[in-house]
Design a protein around this motif. Structure first.
Motif, PDB file in Angstrom:
ATOM      1  N   ASP A 641       5.912  48.149  94.436  1.00  0.00           N
ATOM      2  CA  ASP A 641       6.859  48.608  93.364  1.00  0.00           C
ATOM      3  C   ASP A 641       6.978  50.397  93.431  1.00  0.00           C
ATOM      4  N   ASN A 642       8.296  50.530  93.501  1.00  0.00           N
ATOM      5  CA  ASN A 642       8.602  52.010  93.376  1.00  0.00           C
ATOM      6  C   ASN A 642       7.842  52.916  92.477  1.00  0.00           C
ATOM      7  N   ALA A 643       7.758  52.306  91.113  1.00  0.00           N
ATOM      8  CA  ALA A 643       7.340  52.780  90.068  1.00  0.00           C
ATOM      9  C   ALA A 643       5.759  53.196  90.192  1.00  0.00           C
ATOM     10  N   THR A 644       5.265  52.280  91.092  1.00  0.00           N
ATOM     11  CA  THR A 644       3.491  52.481  91.524  1.00  0.00           C
ATOM     12  C   THR A 644       3.557  53.390  92.463  1.00  0.00           C
ATOM     13  N   VAL A 645       4.308  53.396  93.730  1.00  0.00           N
ATOM     14  CA  VAL A 645       3.988  54.414  94.548  1.00  0.00           C
ATOM     15  C   VAL A 645       4.744  55.666  94.521  1.00  0.00           C
ATOM     16  N   THR A 646       5.718  55.777  94.152  1.00  0.00           N
ATOM     17  CA  THR A 646       6.709  57.038  94.070  1.00  0.00           C
ATOM     18  C   THR A 646       6.098  58.233  93.406  1.00  0.00           C
ATOM     19  N   PRO A 647       5.574  58.141  92.232  1.00  0.00           N
ATOM     20  CA  PRO A 647       4.684  59.107  91.671  1.00  0.00           C
ATOM     21  C   PRO A 647       3.585  59.905  92.590  1.00  0.00           C
ATOM     22  N   HIS A 648       3.122  59.248  93.279  1.00  0.00           N
ATOM     23  CA  HIS A 648       2.045  59.715  94.346  1.00  0.00           C
ATOM     24  C   HIS A 648       2.457  60.043  95.542  1.00  0.00           C
ATOM     25  N   THR A 649       3.946  60.171  95.695  1.00  0.00           N
ATOM     26  CA  THR A 649       4.534  60.223  97.029  1.00  0.00           C
ATOM     27  C   THR A 649       5.922  61.175  96.725  1.00  0.00           C
ATOM     28  N   PRO A 650       5.567  62.598  96.590  1.00  0.00           N
ATOM     29  CA  PRO A 650       6.485  63.286  96.075  1.00  0.00           C
ATOM     30  C   PRO A 650       7.679  63.420  97.269  1.00  0.00           C
ATOM     31  N   LYS A 651       7.440  63.187  98.452  1.00  0.00           N
ATOM     32  CA  LYS A 651       8.292  63.346  99.401  1.00  0.00           C
ATOM     33  C   LYS A 651       8.826  62.031 100.026  1.00  0.00           C
ATOM     34  N   ALA A 652       8.709  61.046  99.125  1.00  0.00           N
ATOM     35  CA  ALA A 652       9.090  59.711  99.854  1.00  0.00           C
ATOM     36  C   ALA A 652      10.750  59.855 100.153  1.00  0.00           C
ATOM     37  N   GLY A 653      11.159  59.106 101.044  1.00  0.00           N
ATOM     38  CA  GLY A 653      12.508  58.920 101.543  1.00  0.00           C
ATOM     39  C   GLY A 653      12.845  57.415 101.627  1.00  0.00           C
ATOM     40  N   ASP A 654      14.336  57.257 101.000  1.00  0.00           N
ATOM     41  CA  ASP A 654      14.926  56.001 101.128  1.00  0.00           C
ATOM     42  C   ASP A 654      15.514  55.831 102.254  1.00  0.00           C
ATOM     43  N   MET A 655      14.778  54.427 102.886  1.00  0.00           N
ATOM     44  CA  MET A 655      15.651  53.808 104.338  1.00  0.00           C
ATOM     45  C   MET A 655      16.796  53.381 103.938  1.00  0.00           C
ATOM     46  N   ARG A 656      17.041  52.846 102.914  1.00  0.00           N
ATOM     47  CA  ARG A 656      18.417  52.166 102.454  1.00  0.00           C
ATOM     48  C   ARG A 656      18.087  51.811 100.925  1.00  0.00           C
ATOM     49  N   ILE A 657      19.578  51.518 100.582  1.00  0.00           N
ATOM     50  CA  ILE A 657      19.655  51.141  99.162  1.00  0.00           C
ATOM     51  C   ILE A 657      20.476  49.842  99.243  1.00  0.00           C
ATOM     52  N   LEU A 658      19.955  48.861  98.564  1.00  0.00           N
ATOM     53  CA  LEU A 658      20.633  47.425  98.333  1.00  0.00           C
ATOM     54  C   LEU A 658      21.377  47.256  97.317  1.00  0.00           C
ATOM     55  N   VAL A 659      22.344  46.930  97.336  1.00  0.00           N
ATOM     56  CA  VAL A 659      23.443  46.903  96.123  1.00  0.00           C
ATOM     57  C   VAL A 659      24.049  45.538  95.810  1.00  0.00           C
ATOM     58  N   LYS A 660      23.916  45.140  94.576  1.00  0.00           N
ATOM     59  CA  LYS A 660      24.718  43.894  94.120  1.00  0.00           C
ATOM     60  C   LYS A 660      25.694  44.174  93.031  1.00  0.00           C
ATOM     61  N   THR A 661      26.893  43.721  93.190  1.00  0.00           N
ATOM     62  CA  THR A 661      28.038  44.168  92.540  1.00  0.00           C
ATOM     63  C   THR A 661      28.277  42.888  91.538  1.00  0.00           C
TER      64      THR A 661
END
Length: 833
Positions: A641-661
């Motif tokens: 979960d991004n909510a778990t890992v991102t606060p501990h990884t300030p330089k995390a980068g997004d490889m892609r973004i998945l979108v549903k419309t």
């Protein structure tokens, strides 16, 4: 004997012309490749040398989290022997042209800090000041039309920036020379944009007159432990040498790839040369036997034939070298027009290239003529009483067939074994494929009769001419085999590459459709990571119902380094459809994660297991494996979960973004996403169809390049068929004259030769297609570990095209020999021996 050999070359120059052409084409490809890569390498090395001309020592940091501080720059500047210092910071910077298209190829689009007119002389305007101003290199300004005062759109990691052009500068930067772009900011702005506030990634030091680079380097190294313990100092000479080695290494693989295709063309040419000299020896049986009868030794006869081959090789090598220079110029122009980034510079023709061209031309020709030369030496003087030399003995054919069967069996076993190997399987498979091709070539005289017999029903409607064509094509099985083998090799490679490429494309298409429930995938066109700001803008775009950033982050999991994939847990189940052996995507939340089966097997993990984790910021915790899924190209490894890992990884980068419309993919939704992201040229917004098209276009481009390279081998094969038919017509003058005398008209003679050519081409095509499909099946075994759902797909439409091309080869190759046969004078042909 030397004069005799030269007279024979002149006497048979028409018959040797196809041999010269075959060798010339292969040699031209070799010399063209060498000239092309020498040209590119020379231009890049010159640009590199200019870049380091004023650098005595370069200091670079070893740890991205600890760049070089300003205090170190100041201390180095005060060292004895340091005339000046230039501190730089740089990073990816994409710019759009006036039509909104990305400039350059992305990877070489760079940005940095302006360090003064010493390195970047201003041609127009002034240096940038403030966060909204930039300077642009002159090459990019020229090809985009930007001038001082214009506003350009650019992007570092996703969000669009609009900057004013205040100056245009010149530079010797190698990336710019190769067609890239360079944008310069004021230092403070560059440091902020590239994540190094108040610091630098490199310090270039210019030495005062009389100061040795090694001396200055030693003084700098004494300072590094105090200010940047992970930094290193390198002399400018070492940097230039290393850059030259890197350029050579980068060009080496390209060079090897092109030379391998040239080697294939030359290998095919060997069949033509051997065939030609074998037929010439057979036609000159009486002449060679008479030479033996009047005192010529076997060695002299052998040397006579080899001298003929030597002359042919020298002529072919010299003309091939000259043609190669032209090919290099054409390759450069074609690649440049296709958008490839190539440095400027004159064609570099090295003396070694000319020597290599002659060596290849002479070596290949003499090697191919060696066996016919030996055969010529064995002709006994008594053969002078007969116009036809003795055919191959039963013992000779038995030995050949036994050897061919052994080689083919060994090759097939190695191919199958290599297909199932995890380590070095490609090498084993490649060696087996080579043995298999050689074995089938040796067996082709034996295979010719059943394959040609299978074509009999197709020839029956042509009556007498069809029957004569079939009989002529198997009259000399060795000659037919050698001629068909040239075409077989080309079609084997083309078929194998096509089947593998189409199978991969079909498999990945099916995976994308099966695993992707999202309507769109958003990525950087250059493969870089997206800024988290992009995901925020996408989530707020009109029509977006669900979205998730697919983010990579580094951790230490269960005691080992592991890159994990972060997703937005509440939405990911509506965006991805993965096959789970245990659990589901619902297990991705909080301290629970899922892993793909390959990672679980490699690390010895299982569902329900709790593992210790240490994040990049030093925080420790535990994670539970909530599920195991089958990974693929779209997503694999560890999912959290991004909510778990991102606060501990300030330089995390997004490889892609998945979108549903809401309501699915549509032009209106895509327009909404484009506007939400500021019409950014470096960001790709793709639906499932666009993802498939991109994959298809990439594979089709690769196939078309390979087809173009292998076309050389097919062209050489065509020359071989022409040569064989032309010399066969010469041998059968008496027979053709008799056929004409008993009522066979000119049109029927032409039809007979054309059908014979078609049969030979059909024989080569059947063998090539069969071997190609077998090798493609074997290569699938090497691909399957990385693409578990890979399944071989036979593209029947393309196989049909290949058969049609083989038929076209047969028709075209027969035009001149058929015309020549039809125009024979009946009375003179009847009198011919």
């Amino acid at each position: 004997m030397f004069r005799t050999a030269l007279r024979n070359v002149l006497a048979h120059k028409a018959r040797l012309m196809m041999t010269v052409l075959a060798v010339m084409l292969g040699v031209s490809f070799v010399s063209g490749t060498l000239v092309f890569t020498d040209t590119i390498g020379s231009a890049l090395r010159k640009a590199s040398a200019r870049s380091y001309s004023d650098v005595a020592v370069a200091v670079t940091y070893g740890d991205v989290d600890h760049p070089l501080p300003q205090r170190l720059v100041d201390e180095i500047g005060r060292l004895p022997g340091a005339e000046s210092t230039t501190a730089t910071v740089s990073g990816f910077t994409a710019i759009a042209d006036k039509e909104g298209r990305l400039v350059g190829d992305g990877w070489s689009t760079r940005g940095g800090n302006y360090t003064g007119t010493g390195r970047y002389p201003m041609l127009e305007g002034r240096a940038p000041h403030g966060s909204s101003e930039v300077a642009l290199d002159s090459r990019t300004a020229e090809r985009t039309g930007y001038t001082v005062g214009d506003t350009l759109r650019m992007s570092i990691d996703g969000p669009v920036m609009r900057q004013k052009v205040t100056g245009v500068f010149s530079t010797d930067d190698g990336n710019v020379a190769a067609g890239g772009s360079l944008v310069l900011f004021e230092t403070a702005t560059a440091q902020k944009l590239f994540g190094k506030p108040g610091s630098y990634e490199e310090i270039d030091v210019k030495a005062a007159p009389g100061t040795a680079q090694a001396t200055l380097k030693a003084g700098i190294e004494k300072l590094l432990p105090r200010y940047a313990k992970d930094a290193s100092a390198t002399t400018g000479q070492n940097l230039a040498d290393e850059e030259a080695r890197r350029i050579a290494s980068d060009l080496s693989s390209f060079n090897t790839a092109l030379l391998s295709f040239a080697g294939i063309a030359l290998f095919v040419g060997i069949f033509i040369i051997a065939n030609t000299f074998t037929m010439l020896v057979a036609q000159r049986t009486k002449e060679l036997a008479l030479l033996r009868a009047v005192g010529a030794s076997r060695r002299q006869v052998t040397r006579s034939v080899l001298v003929e081959a030597l002359v042919v090789g020298v002529v072919a090598g010299a003309t091939g070298f000259l043609l190669g220079i032209g090919i290099a110029a054409v390759m450069r122009a074609v690649l440049a027009s296709a958008g490839a980034l190539l440095p400027d510079g004159a064609l570099a023709v090295q003396p070694g290239t000319a020597g290599a061209a002659l060596a290849v031309g002479v070596g290949v020709t003499v090697l191919a003529a060696w066996l016919p030369a030996r055969r010529a030496a064995k002709i006994p003087p008594v053969a002078a009483m007969s116009s036809v030399h003795a055919p191959a003995t039963v013992k000779g054919l038995l030995l050949r067939n036994t050897l061919g069967a052994l080689l083919s069996a060994a090759g097939a076993v190695l191919v199958v074994a290599g297909s199932g190997m995890k380590d070095n399987g490609n090498m084993v498979l490649g060696g087996g494929a080579g043995l298999l091709l050689i074995g089938v070539f040796v067996l082709t005289p034996l295979l010719s009769r059943p394959v040609v017999a299978a074509a009999a029903p197709l020839l029956r409607p042509f009556g007498v001419t069809g029957n004569l064509a079939r009989q002529n094509s198997v009259r000399n099985p060795r000659r037919t085999a050698a001629t068909a083998s040239a075409l077989m090799i080309g079609l084997t490679l083309i078929t194998a590459l096509t089947v593998v490429a189409i199978s991969v494309k079909t498999t990945v298409d099916e995976l994308a459709a099966a695993h992707l429930k999202a309507d769109y995938q958003i990525t950087m066109a250059t493969g870089q990571n997206l800024s988290p700001e992009v995901a925020e803008k996408v989530a707020g775009a009109d029509g977006v119902s669900d979205s998730s950033a697919v983010r990579d982050a580094h951790t230490e999991l269960d005691g080992e380094d592991e890159w994990v994939t972060g997703v937005d847990a509440p939405q990911i189940g509506r965006l991805l459809a993965l096959d789970f052996s245990h659990g589901s995507l619902a297990a991705v939340h909080g301290e629970s994660m899922v892993v793909d089966s390959d990672t679980a097997e490699r690390r010895g993990w299982h569902a329900g297991q709790s593992l210790p984790v240490r994040y990049d910021d030093g925080t420790k915790g535990r994670l539970t494996i909530g599920g195991v899924f089958e990974g693929g190209d779209l997503i694999n490894g560890v999912i959290m979960d991004n909510a778990t890992v991102t606060p501990h990884t300030p330089k995390a980068g997004d490889m892609r973004i998945l979108v549903k419309t809401a309501g699915g993919a549509s032009e209106a939704h895509q327009d909404s996403l484009v506007k939400a992201l500021g019409e950014n040229p470096v960001i790709k917004i793709q639906d499932k169809a666009a993802i498939s098209r991109e994959l298809s276009s990439t594979i089709d481009l690769m196939l078309n390049i390979l087809y173009g390279l292998l076309a050389m081998a097919v062209l050489v094969a065509v020359l071989g068929v022409i040569n064989t038919l032309a010399m066969s017509v010469f041998e059968r003058k008496h027979e053709i004259g008799m056929l004409r005398a008993i009522g066979l008209d000119r049109a029927a003679v032409k039809r007979m030769i054309r059908l014979e050519s078609l049969v030979i081409s059909f024989f080569g095509a059947v063998l090539g297609l069969g071997l190609g499909v077998f090798l493609a099946w074997a290569v699938g075994g090497l691909i399957r570990p990385d693409l578990p759902s890979y399944a071989m797909v036979l593209p029947w439409d393309r196989i049909g095209v290949f058969l049609a091309i083989a038929a076209l080869v047969g028709v075209l190759a027969a035009l001149w020999p058929a015309r020549r046969a039809a125009r024979l004078n009946v009375l003179e042909a009847i009198k011919a021996e």
